[in-house]
Design a protein around this motif. Structure first.
Motif, PDB file in Angstrom:
ATOM      1  N   ALA A 106      36.191  35.931 -65.368  1.00 27.37           N
ATOM      2  CA  ALA A 106      35.706  34.933 -66.243  1.00 27.37           C
ATOM      3  C   ALA A 106      34.966  35.212 -67.495  1.00 27.37           C
ATOM      4  O   ALA A 106      35.268  34.512 -68.716  1.00 27.37           O
ATOM      5  CB  ALA A 106      34.902  33.964 -65.319  1.00 27.37           C
ATOM      6  N   ALA A 107      34.246  36.047 -67.279  1.00 28.79           N
ATOM      7  CA  ALA A 107      33.335  36.522 -68.369  1.00 28.79           C
ATOM      8  C   ALA A 107      34.226  37.114 -69.655  1.00 28.79           C
ATOM      9  O   ALA A 107      34.054  36.875 -70.941  1.00 28.79           O
ATOM     10  CB  ALA A 107      32.355  37.535 -68.090  1.00 28.79           C
ATOM     11  N   MET A 110      36.333  34.810 -71.478  1.00 29.87           N
ATOM     12  CA  MET A 110      35.589  33.682 -72.292  1.00 29.87           C
ATOM     13  C   MET A 110      35.205  34.271 -73.582  1.00 29.87           C
ATOM     14  O   MET A 110      35.319  33.638 -74.723  1.00 29.87           O
ATOM     15  CB  MET A 110      33.901  33.374 -71.773  1.00 29.87           C
ATOM     16  CG  MET A 110      34.023  32.555 -70.529  1.00 29.87           C
ATOM     17  SD  MET A 110      32.398  32.203 -69.898  1.00 29.87           S
ATOM     18  CE  MET A 110      32.738  31.230 -68.570  1.00 29.87           C
ATOM     19  N   PHE A 111      35.133  35.954 -73.565  1.00 29.15           N
ATOM     20  CA  PHE A 111      34.744  36.452 -74.915  1.00 29.15           C
ATOM     21  C   PHE A 111      35.846  37.289 -75.622  1.00 29.15           C
ATOM     22  O   PHE A 111      35.835  37.890 -76.807  1.00 29.15           O
ATOM     23  CB  PHE A 111      33.630  37.369 -74.498  1.00 29.15           C
ATOM     24  CG  PHE A 111      32.284  36.518 -74.514  1.00 29.15           C
ATOM     25  CD1 PHE A 111      31.693  35.629 -75.263  1.00 29.15           C
ATOM     26  CD2 PHE A 111      32.152  36.491 -73.084  1.00 29.15           C
ATOM     27  CE1 PHE A 111      30.546  35.216 -75.015  1.00 29.15           C
ATOM     28  CE2 PHE A 111      30.688  35.690 -72.839  1.00 29.15           C
ATOM     29  CZ  PHE A 111      30.033  35.173 -73.899  1.00 29.15           C
ATOM     30  N   GLU A 113      39.323  37.920 -77.165  1.00 32.60           N
ATOM     31  CA  GLU A 113      40.617  37.492 -78.071  1.00 32.60           C
ATOM     32  C   GLU A 113      40.991  38.412 -78.955  1.00 32.60           C
ATOM     33  O   GLU A 113      40.267  39.390 -79.401  1.00 32.60           O
ATOM     34  CB  GLU A 113      40.355  36.178 -78.459  1.00 32.60           C
ATOM     35  CG  GLU A 113      39.186  36.235 -79.360  1.00 32.60           C
ATOM     36  CD  GLU A 113      39.013  34.837 -80.190  1.00 32.60           C
ATOM     37  OE1 GLU A 113      39.805  33.680 -79.881  1.00 32.60           O
ATOM     38  OE2 GLU A 113      38.005  34.732 -80.814  1.00 32.60           O
ATOM     39  N   THR A 135      43.544  40.069 -72.645  1.00 33.29           N
ATOM     40  CA  THR A 135      42.906  38.969 -73.421  1.00 33.29           C
ATOM     41  C   THR A 135      43.057  39.462 -74.793  1.00 33.29           C
ATOM     42  O   THR A 135      43.236  38.868 -75.852  1.00 33.29           O
ATOM     43  CB  THR A 135      41.591  38.879 -73.463  1.00 33.29           C
ATOM     44  OG1 THR A 135      40.780  39.975 -74.029  1.00 33.29           O
ATOM     45  CG2 THR A 135      40.707  38.401 -72.149  1.00 33.29           C
ATOM     46  N   TRP A 252      24.224  33.079 -64.196  1.00 31.37           N
ATOM     47  CA  TRP A 252      24.591  32.887 -65.606  1.00 31.37           C
ATOM     48  C   TRP A 252      23.639  32.379 -66.358  1.00 31.37           C
ATOM     49  O   TRP A 252      22.494  32.008 -65.965  1.00 31.37           O
ATOM     50  CB  TRP A 252      25.822  31.602 -65.742  1.00 31.37           C
ATOM     51  CG  TRP A 252      27.037  32.122 -65.084  1.00 31.37           C
ATOM     52  CD1 TRP A 252      27.285  32.152 -63.708  1.00 31.37           C
ATOM     53  CD2 TRP A 252      28.316  32.673 -65.591  1.00 31.37           C
ATOM     54  NE1 TRP A 252      28.587  32.835 -63.449  1.00 31.37           N
ATOM     55  CE2 TRP A 252      29.271  33.199 -64.670  1.00 31.37           C
ATOM     56  CE3 TRP A 252      28.588  32.767 -67.124  1.00 31.37           C
ATOM     57  CZ2 TRP A 252      30.340  33.683 -65.010  1.00 31.37           C
ATOM     58  CZ3 TRP A 252      29.772  33.128 -67.417  1.00 31.37           C
ATOM     59  CH2 TRP A 252      30.703  33.736 -66.479  1.00 31.37           C
ATOM     60  N   LEU A 261      27.837  28.290 -70.802  1.00 31.70           N
ATOM     61  CA  LEU A 261      28.880  29.156 -70.150  1.00 31.70           C
ATOM     62  C   LEU A 261      29.003  28.584 -68.859  1.00 31.70           C
ATOM     63  O   LEU A 261      30.206  28.937 -68.205  1.00 31.70           O
ATOM     64  CB  LEU A 261      28.482  30.481 -70.283  1.00 31.70           C
ATOM     65  CG  LEU A 261      28.411  31.111 -71.489  1.00 31.70           C
ATOM     66  CD1 LEU A 261      27.703  32.701 -71.586  1.00 31.70           C
ATOM     67  CD2 LEU A 261      29.626  31.041 -72.394  1.00 31.70           C
ATOM     68  N   LYS A 264      31.698  26.190 -68.217  1.00 28.09           N
ATOM     69  CA  LYS A 264      33.008  26.739 -68.416  1.00 28.09           C
ATOM     70  C   LYS A 264      33.655  27.688 -67.166  1.00 28.09           C
ATOM     71  O   LYS A 264      34.869  27.414 -66.918  1.00 28.09           O
ATOM     72  CB  LYS A 264      33.014  27.879 -69.646  1.00 28.09           C
ATOM     73  CG  LYS A 264      32.755  27.079 -70.935  1.00 28.09           C
ATOM     74  CD  LYS A 264      32.662  28.047 -72.275  1.00 28.09           C
ATOM     75  CE  LYS A 264      32.317  27.444 -73.372  1.00 28.09           C
ATOM     76  NZ  LYS A 264      33.109  26.434 -73.846  1.00 28.09           N
ATOM     77  N   VAL A 265      32.847  28.310 -66.675  1.00 28.39           N
ATOM     78  CA  VAL A 265      33.240  29.102 -65.292  1.00 28.39           C
ATOM     79  C   VAL A 265      33.443  28.155 -64.126  1.00 28.39           C
ATOM     80  O   VAL A 265      34.387  28.229 -63.312  1.00 28.39           O
ATOM     81  CB  VAL A 265      32.223  30.211 -65.049  1.00 28.39           C
ATOM     82  CG1 VAL A 265      30.907  29.471 -64.368  1.00 28.39           C
ATOM     83  CG2 VAL A 265      32.932  31.090 -64.063  1.00 28.39           C
ATOM     84  N   LEU A 268      36.894  26.793 -64.907  1.00 30.38           N
ATOM     85  CA  LEU A 268      37.799  27.852 -64.687  1.00 30.38           C
ATOM     86  C   LEU A 268      38.123  28.050 -63.106  1.00 30.38           C
ATOM     87  O   LEU A 268      39.295  27.917 -62.789  1.00 30.38           O
ATOM     88  CB  LEU A 268      37.240  29.061 -65.091  1.00 30.38           C
ATOM     89  CG  LEU A 268      38.394  30.182 -64.722  1.00 30.38           C
ATOM     90  CD1 LEU A 268      39.421  29.999 -65.744  1.00 30.38           C
ATOM     91  CD2 LEU A 268      37.963  31.616 -65.212  1.00 30.38           C
TER      92      LEU A 268
END
Length: 394
Positions: A106-107, A110-111, A113, A135, A252, A261, A264-265, A268
């Motif tokens: 998950a972490a 999220m970050f 890309e 990613t 978190w 965040l 978001k998790v 997910l």
């Protein structure tokens, strides 16, 4: 051939499971294999934890649970966190997950890309790099050096941060090296991170109670200045010998910067694993709130085995091993044997009947090392050391 996205071609593996499969196959063929490869305690889950799960099933806890975990389970994590770190967290920042890896997943998702950079320990748990590459982000290794006791250097870590850095992954006590980073070094790192307010931190603290020789774990939760961008990974697998239960938790960020965040998790989880099964969560509560005698017994056994492993490895020809301060792994230096690490690990399994993991499976800086898990009996460890010595003496 069906066409899949290129990201799946970048996924790596955790080779400990491949070695386990190979060792199991050889054992089924009648070979006597000593497995020091897989990282799981050889102790059974304490009986009161098992009974709590059985009771939950008998009481009818058979349905879905909330995506973020039962409130009672999250509150148990709050109590445990206060006991071990002295820090009080809100249950609204606690996430219950099916093991430790989903927090990494998950972490990093999220970050990570294309164009982003994520820093991770090397040698380190192989899933960090695998998920970063998945990613499309650039994996930037943070060296864990033998001369530093396999602890990270704050100065070296901070020097690797750039304007593209999104996430910094830390792990202490560490897999595969057994290194424990001292508080003073962590304090330097936290101080330096003040200059990088947009870098999130994932602290993998799954081995938090597994320290030796008077060492104590320094949780990053103890630094309120980074709390609003800190994700802490932990769980039940190692401490309570519950690897197969698939029970993990994470804490978190709070505050305006990182509180979003958590949702978001949670989303997910809804999209991926829905929730963690109910009886395992009741077992998790019993693990935290029940007697810790079995944990203490296991840790005393690990400490004895650790000493046997280090003494035995250092007596072998052309092998040296510093004393690990945490977890249940030794990471001996085999560079003077003349073997490449992975070839040595493979030969030891095939020819000597000893399963261990080559250092390069844990990163580009793992060459010259192998990982041994001492989560096995002293008898088996001594047998393995004898076989390794005989192999190297040929």
């Amino acid at each position: 051939m069906l066409h899949t996205i290129s990201a799946f071609d970048r996924l790596g593996e955790e080779n400990a499971f491949a070695v386990l499969a190979r060792a199991t196959a050889l054992a089924q063929q009648g070979r006597d294999i000593v497995n020091l490869g897989i990282g799981q305690p050889d102790f059974k889950t304490p009986q009161h934890i098992v009974e709590a799960a059985i009771k939950a099933l008998r009481d009818g806890h058979h349905g879905y649970t909330p995506a973020n975990g039962l409130l009672a389970t999250r509150e148990a994590v709050v109590r445990r966190t206060l006991t071990t770190t002295g820090v009080e967290v809100s249950p609204e920042t606690v996430m219950i997950l099916p093991g430790g890896k989903p927090t990494m997943f998950a972490a990093i998702l999220m970050f990570g890309e294309p164009g982003a950079e994520i820093l991770y320990p090397d040698p380190g748990f192989p899933i960090y790099r695998s998920m970063i590459e998945f990613t499309g982000a650039a994996p930037i290794p943070v060296p864990m050096r033998e001369e530093n006791g396999f602890a990270f250097s704050a100065e070296e870590t901070l020097a690797l941060i750039t304007s593209k850095t999104r996430l910094l992954i830390l792990n202490s006590p560490a897999n595969p090296t057994g290194g424990v980073t001292p508080r003073a070094e962590i304090e330097k790192l936290v101080k330096g991170l003040e200059k990088h307010p947009d870098v999130a931190i994932l602290s993998d603290e799954i081995y938090d109670v597994m320290t030796y020789d008077g060492e104590t774990h320094c949780s990053l939760l103890g630094f309120p200045e980074i709390r609003d961008r800190l994700i802490v990974l932990n769980g039940w697998s190692k401490t309570w010998a519950m690897t197969g239960w698939r029970m993990g938790w994470s804490i978190w960020p709070n505050g305006d910067k990182g509180a979003h965040l958590y949702d978001k998790v949670r989303k997910l989880a809804v999209n991926c694993w829905s929730c963690v099964n109910a009886p395992s969560q009741f077992a998790g509560i019993a693990a935290i709130d029940g007697p810790q005698d079995d944990v203490d017994t296991m840790m005393r056994a690990f400490d004895r085995r650790r000493k046997v492993v280090v003494e035995g490895l250092n007596a072998l020809p052309n092998i040296s091993c510093i004393t690990p301060k945490g977890a249940f792994y030794a990471f001996p230096n085999v560079s003077k044997t003349g073997w490449k690490a992975k070839k040595l690990a493979s030969a030891l399994l095939d020819d000597a009947g000893v399963a261990l993991i080559g250092g390069p499976d844990f990163g580009i800086l793992g060459e010259g090392y192998v990982r041994l898990s001492y989560a096995n009996s002293e008898e088996n460890i001594l047998r393995a050391l004898e076989r390794i010595g005989a192999f190297l003496s040929k």
